[in-house]
Design a protein around this motif. Structure first.
Motif, PDB file in Angstrom:
ATOM      1  N   VAL A   1       0.784  -1.128   0.014  1.00  0.00           N
ATOM      2  CA  VAL A   1       0.211  -0.056   0.014  1.00  0.00           C
ATOM      3  C   VAL A   1       1.142   1.365  -0.125  1.00  0.00           C
ATOM      4  O   VAL A   1       0.682   2.200  -0.733  1.00  0.00           O
ATOM      5  CB  VAL A   1      -1.060  -0.092   1.167  1.00  0.00           C
ATOM      6  CG1 VAL A   1      -1.787   1.117   1.227  1.00  0.00           C
ATOM      7  CG2 VAL A   1      -2.019  -1.245   1.394  1.00  0.00           C
ATOM      8  N   GLY A   2       1.894   1.228   0.807  1.00  0.00           N
ATOM      9  CA  GLY A   2       2.886   2.356   0.899  1.00  0.00           C
ATOM     10  C   GLY A   2       3.909   2.704  -0.004  1.00  0.00           C
ATOM     11  O   GLY A   2       5.037   2.645   0.548  1.00  0.00           O
TER      12      GLY A   2
ATOM     13  N   GLU B   1       2.888   7.335  -5.985  1.00  0.00           N
ATOM     14  CA  GLU B   1       1.612   6.938  -5.828  1.00  0.00           C
ATOM     15  C   GLU B   1       1.504   5.524  -5.076  1.00  0.00           C
ATOM     16  O   GLU B   1       2.407   4.899  -4.747  1.00  0.00           O
ATOM     17  CB  GLU B   1       1.196   6.533  -7.392  1.00  0.00           C
ATOM     18  CG  GLU B   1       0.782   7.898  -8.369  1.00  0.00           C
ATOM     19  CD  GLU B   1       0.334   7.532  -9.784  1.00  0.00           C
ATOM     20  OE1 GLU B   1      -0.725   7.728  -9.633  1.00  0.00           O
ATOM     21  OE2 GLU B   1       1.355   6.754 -10.323  1.00  0.00           O
ATOM     22  N   SER B   2       0.339   5.655  -4.318  1.00  0.00           N
ATOM     23  CA  SER B   2       0.213   4.542  -3.391  1.00  0.00           C
ATOM     24  C   SER B   2      -0.463   3.273  -4.232  1.00  0.00           C
ATOM     25  O   SER B   2      -0.847   3.234  -5.149  1.00  0.00           O
ATOM     26  CB  SER B   2      -1.020   5.093  -2.282  1.00  0.00           C
ATOM     27  OG  SER B   2      -2.336   4.754  -2.787  1.00  0.00           O
TER      28      SER B   2
ATOM     29  N   THR C   1      -3.926   3.290  -5.576  1.00  0.00           N
ATOM     30  CA  THR C   1      -3.768   3.901  -7.078  1.00  0.00           C
ATOM     31  C   THR C   1      -3.589   2.812  -8.051  1.00  0.00           C
ATOM     32  O   THR C   1      -4.202   2.669  -9.109  1.00  0.00           O
ATOM     33  CB  THR C   1      -2.887   5.041  -7.423  1.00  0.00           C
ATOM     34  OG1 THR C   1      -3.107   6.016  -6.171  1.00  0.00           O
ATOM     35  CG2 THR C   1      -3.040   5.649  -8.718  1.00  0.00           C
TER      36      THR C   1
ATOM     37  N   THR D   1       0.416  -4.510   3.965  1.00  0.00           N
ATOM     38  CA  THR D   1       0.115  -3.026   4.526  1.00  0.00           C
ATOM     39  C   THR D   1       0.823  -3.128   5.859  1.00  0.00           C
ATOM     40  O   THR D   1       0.840  -4.048   6.633  1.00  0.00           O
ATOM     41  CB  THR D   1      -1.273  -2.607   4.513  1.00  0.00           C
ATOM     42  OG1 THR D   1      -1.474  -1.475   5.263  1.00  0.00           O
ATOM     43  CG2 THR D   1      -2.129  -3.842   5.298  1.00  0.00           C
TER      44      THR D   1
ATOM     45  N   GLU E   1      -8.083   1.427   7.280  1.00  0.00           N
ATOM     46  CA  GLU E   1      -7.375   1.109   6.118  1.00  0.00           C
ATOM     47  C   GLU E   1      -7.576  -0.314   5.495  1.00  0.00           C
ATOM     48  O   GLU E   1      -7.604  -0.207   4.204  1.00  0.00           O
ATOM     49  CB  GLU E   1      -5.997   1.164   6.794  1.00  0.00           C
ATOM     50  CG  GLU E   1      -5.231   2.493   7.203  1.00  0.00           C
ATOM     51  CD  GLU E   1      -5.670   3.550   5.946  1.00  0.00           C
ATOM     52  OE1 GLU E   1      -5.095   3.450   4.971  1.00  0.00           O
ATOM     53  OE2 GLU E   1      -5.893   4.769   6.265  1.00  0.00           O
TER      54      GLU E   1
END
Length: 221
Positions: A52-53, A57-58, A61, A79, A86
């Motif tokens: 995710v991180g 862009e994540s 996206t 994640t 989340e």
């Protein structure tokens, strides 16, 4: 089984890739969203392990881009955030499952196998216009049932146009899709790919929309 790992932590990525290969799985690794988007266009993966991180862009996206183009490849989110909100965001965006870092690798592989079992048999829509058919799962294009050989850049260009039939697609968007946002390409490069596609698929398949870009099909505006 062919996996895509999207992870910017080099040490974690190396460990995951080693584990996948020990399970006799093929795995490709990229570290950012732009590279992930290109890899997903160019290959038909069994599943995606998606952090995710990511920088810039994540992973969300990347996932939304996949689902918007009807790419049903199963996605397991990696994640570092354990908050329920989340996890819900990821599942609502189209993820099939998630695992919170740090995790045990046995659990990662078990969740991955479970995701693949649950999603087997999903129908991945093909994109078509007239007698032209683009099959994402096979990364193939046919015309009148005959295979058409396209370069990777031509394939990406055609995919971007077929995703929005009847709508003008800007040169800037095509450049982003074809090159992953690189700003070092020549200004007429997209026009060259359009010329090649017309030569292979027919002169009237792709229409030039002056001042806007290119379009497949009749305008819906």
């Amino acid at each position: 089984m062919h996996l895509l790992l999207v992870e910017d932590d080099a040490m974690l990525a190396e460990a995951i890739c080693d584990g996948a290969r020990q399970n006799a799985w093929r795995i490709d690794h990229v570290s950012d969203a732009a590279a992930a988007n290109l890899a997903l266009i160019d290959h038909a993966y069994t599943a995606v392990l998606l952090d995710v991180g990511l920088p810039r862009e994540s992973g969300l996206t990347v996932l939304k881009t996949m689902r918007n183009r009807y790419d049903a490849t199963p996605v397991l989110f990696l994640t570092a955030r354990a908050e329920l909100s989340e996890r819900i965001r990821g599942l609502d965006a189209g993820a099939d499952d998630y695992i919170v870092k740090p995790f045990q690798f046995d659990e990662l592989w078990a969740r991955l196998r479970s995701v693949i079992r649950r999603t087997q048999g999903r129908v991945v829509p093909v994109l078509s216009y007239r007698d032209i058919v683009l099959d994402r799962s096979k990364r193939s294009v046919t015309r009148n049932g005959e295979r058409v050989a396209l370069s990777a850049h031509e394939y990406r260009t055609l995919l971007a146009l077929l995703e929005r039939p009847g709508h003008a697609v800007t040169r800037e968007h095509l450049q982003d899709v074809v090159y992953g946002g690189s700003s070092t390409i020549e200004s007429n490069t997209i026009a060259v790919f359009i010329h090649q596609l017309r030569r292979k698929l027919g002169d009237d398949v792709i229409v030039t929309v002056h001042g806007h870009g290119y379009m497949v099909g009749e305008s819906q505006s």
